[in-house]
Design a protein around this motif. Structure first.
Motif, PDB file in Angstrom:
ATOM      1  N   UNK A 138       0.815  -1.221   0.000  1.00 56.80           N
ATOM      2  CA  UNK A 138       0.000   0.000   0.000  1.00 56.80           C
ATOM      3  C   UNK A 138       0.845   1.267   0.000  1.00 56.80           C
ATOM      4  N   UNK A 139       1.979   1.212  -0.714  1.00 53.35           N
ATOM      5  CA  UNK A 139       2.840   2.388  -0.746  1.00 53.35           C
ATOM      6  C   UNK A 139       2.258   3.489  -1.620  1.00 53.35           C
ATOM      7  N   UNK A 140       1.591   3.122  -2.709  1.00 57.45           N
ATOM      8  CA  UNK A 140       1.007   4.115  -3.614  1.00 57.45           C
ATOM      9  C   UNK A 140      -0.336   4.577  -3.072  1.00 57.45           C
ATOM     10  N   UNK A 141      -0.659   5.846  -3.317  1.00 54.84           N
ATOM     11  CA  UNK A 141      -1.922   6.358  -2.791  1.00 54.84           C
ATOM     12  C   UNK A 141      -3.096   5.739  -3.525  1.00 54.84           C
ATOM     13  N   UNK A 142      -4.210   5.760  -2.886  1.00 55.82           N
ATOM     14  CA  UNK A 142      -5.439   5.162  -3.422  1.00 55.82           C
ATOM     15  C   UNK A 142      -6.091   6.136  -4.396  1.00 55.82           C
ATOM     16  N   UNK A 143      -6.486   5.644  -5.573  1.00 53.53           N
ATOM     17  CA  UNK A 143      -7.296   6.470  -6.455  1.00 53.53           C
ATOM     18  C   UNK A 143      -6.575   7.045  -7.652  1.00 53.53           C
ATOM     19  N   UNK A 144      -5.284   6.747  -7.849  1.00 54.35           N
ATOM     20  CA  UNK A 144      -4.544   7.304  -8.972  1.00 54.35           C
ATOM     21  C   UNK A 144      -5.065   6.740 -10.289  1.00 54.35           C
ATOM     22  N   UNK A 145      -5.216   7.613 -11.289  1.00 51.47           N
ATOM     23  CA  UNK A 145      -5.578   7.155 -12.632  1.00 51.47           C
ATOM     24  C   UNK A 145      -4.446   7.435 -13.617  1.00 51.47           C
ATOM     25  N   UNK A 146      -3.250   7.721 -13.101  1.00 52.33           N
ATOM     26  CA  UNK A 146      -2.097   8.014 -13.940  1.00 52.33           C
ATOM     27  C   UNK A 146      -1.223   6.776 -14.088  1.00 52.33           C
ATOM     28  N   UNK A 147      -0.658   6.598 -15.276  1.00 45.78           N
ATOM     29  CA  UNK A 147       0.272   5.487 -15.500  1.00 45.78           C
ATOM     30  C   UNK A 147       1.547   5.701 -14.695  1.00 45.78           C
ATOM     31  N   UNK A 148       2.035   6.941 -14.679  1.00 48.07           N
ATOM     32  CA  UNK A 148       3.227   7.267 -13.920  1.00 48.07           C
ATOM     33  C   UNK A 148       2.821   7.682 -12.514  1.00 48.07           C
ATOM     34  N   UNK A 399      -5.584   5.627 -22.058  1.00 50.11           N
ATOM     35  CA  UNK A 399      -5.894   5.913 -20.650  1.00 50.11           C
ATOM     36  C   UNK A 399      -5.020   5.071 -19.732  1.00 50.11           C
ATOM     37  N   UNK A 400      -4.842   3.808 -20.084  1.00 46.80           N
ATOM     38  CA  UNK A 400      -4.023   2.911 -19.251  1.00 46.80           C
ATOM     39  C   UNK A 400      -2.576   3.384 -19.195  1.00 46.80           C
ATOM     40  N   UNK A 401      -2.034   3.864 -20.323  1.00 45.94           N
ATOM     41  CA  UNK A 401      -0.614   4.193 -20.383  1.00 45.94           C
ATOM     42  C   UNK A 401      -0.317   5.686 -20.216  1.00 45.94           C
ATOM     43  N   UNK A 402      -1.339   6.517 -20.039  1.00 42.79           N
ATOM     44  CA  UNK A 402      -1.090   7.947 -19.755  1.00 42.79           C
ATOM     45  C   UNK A 402      -1.893   8.341 -18.523  1.00 42.79           C
ATOM     46  N   UNK A 403      -2.990   9.024 -18.761  1.00 46.25           N
ATOM     47  CA  UNK A 403      -3.930   9.361 -17.693  1.00 46.25           C
ATOM     48  C   UNK A 403      -5.288   9.610 -18.341  1.00 46.25           C
ATOM     49  N   UNK A 404      -6.276   9.944 -17.535  1.00 46.27           N
ATOM     50  CA  UNK A 404      -7.651  10.005 -18.029  1.00 46.27           C
ATOM     51  C   UNK A 404      -7.826  11.029 -19.148  1.00 46.27           C
TER      52      UNK A 404
END
Length: 521
Positions: A138-148, A399-404
């Protein structure tokens, strides 16, 4: 208007959305470099204020991951969170103006293939982003829609890294939760009303809390720690609770930086809201159409209120909206319940909510993501032909490889390409026959609307007319003929003369065939 006629469906749906929204609110605030409580404020403002004004029955508003990067850079650039809040208030005013100017119709100009691609892309992203949480990483924050990721990792590197930090407790909780959700949805929900009133997601949340408490007492080395659970800020007193609210600083509101930021927030938030509104209407089982201009006004008021009391910018959010629909929400009461619960929980029971494992929420979001990106949808789009499938699948991948927003933009470019391609090919029809004089006779009938994009296609058709032929250009069915096309026909006069082509034109249904020299444009 909020009604209670669907309370038995809206109450459990509202609770599920609330459970999904809390970690999203906190995670987005963390990713934005803002106080965690600002995400909670945006959550209950979106759930209460926006819902009461909005005309959308199933849309759920709150802080959006799509704005996190903009907010992060803005706070760093301005050097003050309070000044940033003044830009949020001003962005809300701008959205109100856009609503009154009826700018909401912009959302209707996005091809359905791109909207469906957006929904499926978000579904895939939801699944990929929840895999680490299901493993207990759970190191990454919840809810990110960015690939990076903010940490520098990507969606896929985060999944691979999570394999090195597998928590047996998280895997057990997420696996059991997913099994219960599938069984509840496919079997139990059809067995009786009790299983429709008590939703599967509520059961898995309770199960997750109980299991982790069992692990904590019986197998303490296995138990999930605080960073694997929901983390709500806990105030020790009433005064401490109200101290978490922040007032904006309007001293720099007329500076170039604040005005530009407000404009950027207003445009991006409005665009994201309109896209989510369109997508939510497509998911609505009753296929209701939400008033877009009213939604812009509701979002504007929401951002004004959120900015005034220390909250992040608000938009309609597809993750929460789709969770609402998939959990059985029927009216806007479910979104209102979710907002009230967020406010009530941070006041009354933050400690209890902090016992919920993120692995339980990951299982809930797995199901939400799957329902958005079902394989059947990909098959249906493929059967619809390349014009539908290519913009759809490009939008998903982008969307998967960039952001929304970037993904939607790339999908729109592909969608517009096919629109232009189709327009290029439907500019006219050609009929070939023999004239009374024994000449080859060609009749070119222009389409109802002929634009400059059709110029090349019409020119190629004119070049195919052989010497000595008879040619009629029928414009009688055309409501609009672009001046570039008219100029093309005028320039063709010399070609027709030199090639001994007898050229006629028909401007209206009543016109006789006129020699080219007699044509009037």
């Amino acid at each position: 208007m909020v009604t209670f006629k669907e309370l038995k469906n809206d109450l459990p749906a509202g609770i599920v959305v609330f459970l999904v929204a809390v970690p999203l609110c906190l995670g987005i605030a963390m990713a934005s470099g803002a106080p965690l409580f600002s995400g909670i404020i945006a959550g209950f403002v979106g759930g209460i204020v926006v819902t009461l004004i909005s005309g959308s029955q199933l849309g759920v508003s709150g802080p959006a991951a799509g704005l996190a990067v903009i907010v992060l850079h803005a706070i760093e650039g301005l050097g003050s969170f309070e000044v940033f809040l003044s830009a949020v208030v001003l962005a809300g005013v701008m959205q109100l103006v856009l609503g009154f100017l009826k700018a909401g119709s912009i959302g209707y100009y996005f091809p359905s293939s791109v909207i469906k691609g957006m929904l499926s892309g978000i579904g895939v992203i939801i699944i990929l982003k929840q895999i680490p949480h299901a493993f207990g990483y759970d190191e990454s924050y919840e809810g990110s829609l960015h690939f990076l990721e903010p940490s520098g990792e990507t969606t896929f590197s985060l999944i691979f890294n999570s394999l090195r930090y597998i928590s047996p407790a998280a895997v057990i909780i997420s696996a059991l939760s997913l099994a219960i959700l599938i069984f509840w949805d496919t079997v139990l929900s059809k067995k009786g009303k009790i299983f429709q009133i008590i939703q599967g997601p509520l059961v898995v949340v309770v199960l997750g809390i109980v299991l982790n408490l069992v692990f904590l007492n019986a197998f303490p080395e296995m138990a999930l720690r605080a960073n694997h659970l929901v983390e709500l800020p806990v105030a020790t007193s009433v005064g401490g609770f109200f101290q978490q609210f922040t007032a904006p600083d309007f001293s720099r509101i007329l500076t170039y930086e604040v005005l530009m930021l407000a404009g950027t927030l207003a445009v991006v938030a409005s665009l994201e809201t309109l896209l989510c509104l369109e997508a939510t209407d497509k998911l609505d089982p009753q296929k209701r159409i939400s008033p877009a201009n009213r939604e812009l006004k509701a979002q504007g008021v929401g951002n004004i209120v959120s900015g005034l009391i220390g909250g992040l910018p608000v938009t309609q959010v597809i993750v929460r909206s789709s969770a609402n629909i998939q959990s059985g929400g029927r009216t806007k009461l479910s979104a209102l319940i979710h907002g009230v619960l967020i406010l009530a929980s941070v006041i009354a029971i933050p400690g209890l909510l902090n016992l919920i494992p993120l692995a339980s929420l990951a299982a809930i979001l797995f199901v939400v993501g799957y329902k958005l990106a079902k394989p059947a949808l990909f098959k249906a789009m493929y059967r619809g032909g390349l014009n539908q499938f290519l913009p759809f699948v490009v939008t998903v991948l982008a969307i998967v490889f960039t952001d929304l927003l970037t993904g939607i933009g790339i999908g729109m470019v592909v969608g517009i390409f096919f629109i232009l391609k189709n327009s290029y090919h439907v500019s006219h029809t050609v009929v070939k026959e023999k004239s009374q004089a024994g000449r080859e006779k060609y009749r070119i009938v222009l389409a109802e609307e002929v634009t400059f994009l059709n110029k090349g296609n019409i020119l190629e058709e004119l070049r195919r007319v052989p010497e000595g032929a008879e040619l009629e250009i029928d414009m009688s069915r055309s409501a609009v003929v672009d001046p570039d096309v008219i100029e093309l026909i005028e320039n063709y006069k010399e070609t027709a003369r030199s090639n001994n082509i007898k050229l006629h034109v028909k401007q209206t249904a009543e016109d006789e065939k006129l020699e080219y020299e007699g044509m009037k444009f």
